[in-house]
Motif scaffolding. Sequence first.
Motif, PDB file in Angstrom:
ATOM      1  N   SER A  32       0.842  -1.192   0.000  1.00  0.00           N
ATOM      2  CA  SER A  32       0.000   0.000   0.000  1.00  0.00           C
ATOM      3  C   SER A  32       0.877   1.242   0.000  1.00  0.00           C
ATOM      4  O   SER A  32       1.912   1.289   0.660  1.00  0.00           O
ATOM      5  CB  SER A  32      -0.907   0.016   1.227  1.00  0.00           C
ATOM      6  OG  SER A  32      -1.848  -1.012   1.136  1.00  0.00           O
ATOM      7  N   TRP A  33       0.460   2.249  -0.757  1.00  0.00           N
ATOM      8  CA  TRP A  33       1.174   3.515  -0.834  1.00  0.00           C
ATOM      9  C   TRP A  33       0.428   4.509   0.051  1.00  0.00           C
ATOM     10  O   TRP A  33      -0.697   4.900  -0.264  1.00  0.00           O
ATOM     11  CB  TRP A  33       1.220   4.017  -2.271  1.00  0.00           C
ATOM     12  CG  TRP A  33       1.992   5.276  -2.425  1.00  0.00           C
ATOM     13  CD1 TRP A  33       1.495   6.551  -2.359  1.00  0.00           C
ATOM     14  CD2 TRP A  33       3.395   5.410  -2.624  1.00  0.00           C
ATOM     15  NE1 TRP A  33       2.506   7.457  -2.517  1.00  0.00           N
ATOM     16  CE2 TRP A  33       3.689   6.780  -2.684  1.00  0.00           C
ATOM     17  CE3 TRP A  33       4.434   4.494  -2.759  1.00  0.00           C
ATOM     18  CZ2 TRP A  33       4.978   7.261  -2.887  1.00  0.00           C
ATOM     19  CZ3 TRP A  33       5.708   4.973  -2.960  1.00  0.00           C
ATOM     20  CH2 TRP A  33       5.974   6.340  -3.019  1.00  0.00           C
ATOM     21  N   GLN A  35      -0.990   7.813   1.668  1.00  0.00           N
ATOM     22  CA  GLN A  35      -1.203   9.211   1.303  1.00  0.00           C
ATOM     23  C   GLN A  35      -1.471   9.941   2.620  1.00  0.00           C
ATOM     24  O   GLN A  35      -2.619  10.176   2.997  1.00  0.00           O
ATOM     25  CB  GLN A  35      -2.346   9.364   0.301  1.00  0.00           C
ATOM     26  CG  GLN A  35      -2.031   8.622  -1.002  1.00  0.00           C
ATOM     27  CD  GLN A  35      -2.924   9.027  -2.137  1.00  0.00           C
ATOM     28  OE1 GLN A  35      -2.861  10.152  -2.604  1.00  0.00           O
ATOM     29  NE2 GLN A  35      -3.761   8.108  -2.591  1.00  0.00           N
ATOM     30  N   PHE A  38      -4.146  12.751   3.812  1.00  0.00           N
ATOM     31  CA  PHE A  38      -4.894  13.053   2.599  1.00  0.00           C
ATOM     32  C   PHE A  38      -5.989  12.018   2.414  1.00  0.00           C
ATOM     33  O   PHE A  38      -5.723  10.819   2.387  1.00  0.00           O
ATOM     34  CB  PHE A  38      -3.962  13.041   1.378  1.00  0.00           C
ATOM     35  CG  PHE A  38      -4.696  13.258   0.081  1.00  0.00           C
ATOM     36  CD1 PHE A  38      -5.167  14.515  -0.254  1.00  0.00           C
ATOM     37  CD2 PHE A  38      -4.928  12.210  -0.784  1.00  0.00           C
ATOM     38  CE1 PHE A  38      -5.855  14.725  -1.440  1.00  0.00           C
ATOM     39  CE2 PHE A  38      -5.616  12.399  -1.970  1.00  0.00           C
ATOM     40  CZ  PHE A  38      -6.085  13.661  -2.296  1.00  0.00           C
ATOM     41  N   ASP A  39      -7.210  12.482   2.303  1.00  0.00           N
ATOM     42  CA  ASP A  39      -8.349  11.616   2.026  1.00  0.00           C
ATOM     43  C   ASP A  39      -8.752  11.834   0.570  1.00  0.00           C
ATOM     44  O   ASP A  39      -9.182  12.938   0.206  1.00  0.00           O
ATOM     45  CB  ASP A  39      -9.512  11.970   2.954  1.00  0.00           C
ATOM     46  CG  ASP A  39     -10.742  11.110   2.709  1.00  0.00           C
ATOM     47  OD1 ASP A  39     -10.726  10.248   1.805  1.00  0.00           O
ATOM     48  OD2 ASP A  39     -11.742  11.320   3.425  1.00  0.00           O
ATOM     49  N   PRO A  40      -8.593  10.825  -0.287  1.00  0.00           N
ATOM     50  CA  PRO A  40      -8.903  11.017  -1.697  1.00  0.00           C
ATOM     51  C   PRO A  40     -10.395  11.163  -1.982  1.00  0.00           C
ATOM     52  O   PRO A  40     -10.786  11.497  -3.098  1.00  0.00           O
ATOM     53  CB  PRO A  40      -8.331   9.771  -2.369  1.00  0.00           C
ATOM     54  CG  PRO A  40      -8.342   8.744  -1.301  1.00  0.00           C
ATOM     55  CD  PRO A  40      -8.100   9.479  -0.014  1.00  0.00           C
ATOM     56  N   GLY A  72      -0.327  16.555  -6.371  1.00  0.00           N
ATOM     57  CA  GLY A  72       0.377  15.691  -5.430  1.00  0.00           C
ATOM     58  C   GLY A  72      -0.341  14.401  -5.111  1.00  0.00           C
ATOM     59  O   GLY A  72       0.222  13.520  -4.464  1.00  0.00           O
ATOM     60  N   GLN A  73      -1.585  14.255  -5.542  1.00  0.00           N
ATOM     61  CA  GLN A  73      -2.364  13.048  -5.289  1.00  0.00           C
ATOM     62  C   GLN A  73      -1.762  11.879  -6.067  1.00  0.00           C
ATOM     63  O   GLN A  73      -1.277  12.038  -7.185  1.00  0.00           O
ATOM     64  CB  GLN A  73      -3.806  13.304  -5.730  1.00  0.00           C
ATOM     65  CG  GLN A  73      -4.762  12.183  -5.481  1.00  0.00           C
ATOM     66  CD  GLN A  73      -6.201  12.581  -5.842  1.00  0.00           C
ATOM     67  OE1 GLN A  73      -6.489  13.743  -6.128  1.00  0.00           O
ATOM     68  NE2 GLN A  73      -7.092  11.623  -5.815  1.00  0.00           N
ATOM     69  N   PHE A  74      -1.787  10.696  -5.469  1.00  0.00           N
ATOM     70  CA  PHE A  74      -1.243   9.501  -6.114  1.00  0.00           C
ATOM     71  C   PHE A  74      -2.355   8.628  -6.675  1.00  0.00           C
ATOM     72  O   PHE A  74      -3.485   8.653  -6.190  1.00  0.00           O
ATOM     73  CB  PHE A  74      -0.409   8.674  -5.125  1.00  0.00           C
ATOM     74  CG  PHE A  74       0.918   9.268  -4.808  1.00  0.00           C
ATOM     75  CD1 PHE A  74       2.028   8.987  -5.588  1.00  0.00           C
ATOM     76  CD2 PHE A  74       1.065  10.131  -3.729  1.00  0.00           C
ATOM     77  CE1 PHE A  74       3.262   9.542  -5.298  1.00  0.00           C
ATOM     78  CE2 PHE A  74       2.299  10.692  -3.431  1.00  0.00           C
ATOM     79  CZ  PHE A  74       3.397  10.396  -4.219  1.00  0.00           C
ATOM     80  N   GLN A  87       1.908  10.186  -9.862  1.00  0.00           N
ATOM     81  CA  GLN A  87       1.499  11.320  -9.048  1.00  0.00           C
ATOM     82  C   GLN A  87       0.959  12.406  -9.979  1.00  0.00           C
ATOM     83  O   GLN A  87       1.538  12.676 -11.040  1.00  0.00           O
ATOM     84  CB  GLN A  87       2.674  11.855  -8.233  1.00  0.00           C
ATOM     85  CG  GLN A  87       2.272  12.908  -7.219  1.00  0.00           C
ATOM     86  CD  GLN A  87       3.417  13.254  -6.277  1.00  0.00           C
ATOM     87  OE1 GLN A  87       4.580  13.208  -6.655  1.00  0.00           O
ATOM     88  NE2 GLN A  87       3.077  13.610  -5.060  1.00  0.00           N
ATOM     89  N   PHE A 119      -7.422   5.452  -7.025  1.00  0.00           N
ATOM     90  CA  PHE A 119      -6.980   6.622  -6.269  1.00  0.00           C
ATOM     91  C   PHE A 119      -7.222   6.433  -4.781  1.00  0.00           C
ATOM     92  O   PHE A 119      -6.645   7.137  -3.967  1.00  0.00           O
ATOM     93  CB  PHE A 119      -7.702   7.884  -6.757  1.00  0.00           C
ATOM     94  CG  PHE A 119      -7.377   8.220  -8.174  1.00  0.00           C
ATOM     95  CD1 PHE A 119      -6.202   8.890  -8.484  1.00  0.00           C
ATOM     96  CD2 PHE A 119      -8.218   7.837  -9.203  1.00  0.00           C
ATOM     97  CE1 PHE A 119      -5.869   9.174  -9.796  1.00  0.00           C
ATOM     98  CE2 PHE A 119      -7.897   8.127 -10.522  1.00  0.00           C
ATOM     99  CZ  PHE A 119      -6.726   8.795 -10.811  1.00  0.00           C
ATOM    100  N   VAL A 122      -4.249   2.974  -3.311  1.00  0.00           N
ATOM    101  CA  VAL A 122      -3.062   3.058  -4.159  1.00  0.00           C
ATOM    102  C   VAL A 122      -1.993   2.089  -3.657  1.00  0.00           C
ATOM    103  O   VAL A 122      -1.783   1.954  -2.449  1.00  0.00           O
ATOM    104  CB  VAL A 122      -2.536   4.508  -4.188  1.00  0.00           C
ATOM    105  CG1 VAL A 122      -1.297   4.621  -5.047  1.00  0.00           C
ATOM    106  CG2 VAL A 122      -3.632   5.447  -4.692  1.00  0.00           C
TER     107      VAL A 122
END
Length: 152
Positions: A32-33, A35, A38-40, A72-74, A87, A119, A122
């Motif tokens: 898992s990446w 974030q 940050f809540d997508p 900047g969102q992945f 990104q 998204f 990720v």
Amino acid sequence: MTVRYPPMHSDDVARKLVAQLNQGLSQGVIASWPQVDFDPGVPGLPLVAGGGQAGAELDIDAIGVGYSFRYGQFGNFTAGGRLHLFQITADVPYTTGAATLPILPLMRKSPADNSAVSFADVKIEGWLEGDGREWTVSTARHVGLEFTVIEK
């Protein structure tokens, strides 16, 4: 991506992580990446819009109307049987169900039309750096473990 685990209080947890890391040296890993902070939100069920894409722009559709992508969102997609992490390099506000995302790194493989784009969950797929000698249960218990996943 470099991951650092603090000292572990359980031999069982430490032993399992060391085994997974050693297994990952020969089989690769999918992790898992994070974030951080940050809540997508809910982007819908985005799909690649058109095959044969390359470069630093990814066309997608099936996005929730009104969803905004943030600088900047992945995200990631699958191409050539592997996950590819990217990104977003600019804000893409208020989508109407489709968008062109500026991304980095450049696409190394072209995703197929209608491939899923994630998204919310990720991940990075790659290989572990190192030879594993530093990953021992004793080290995990007293110092903690560190490893790096390199996307290939």
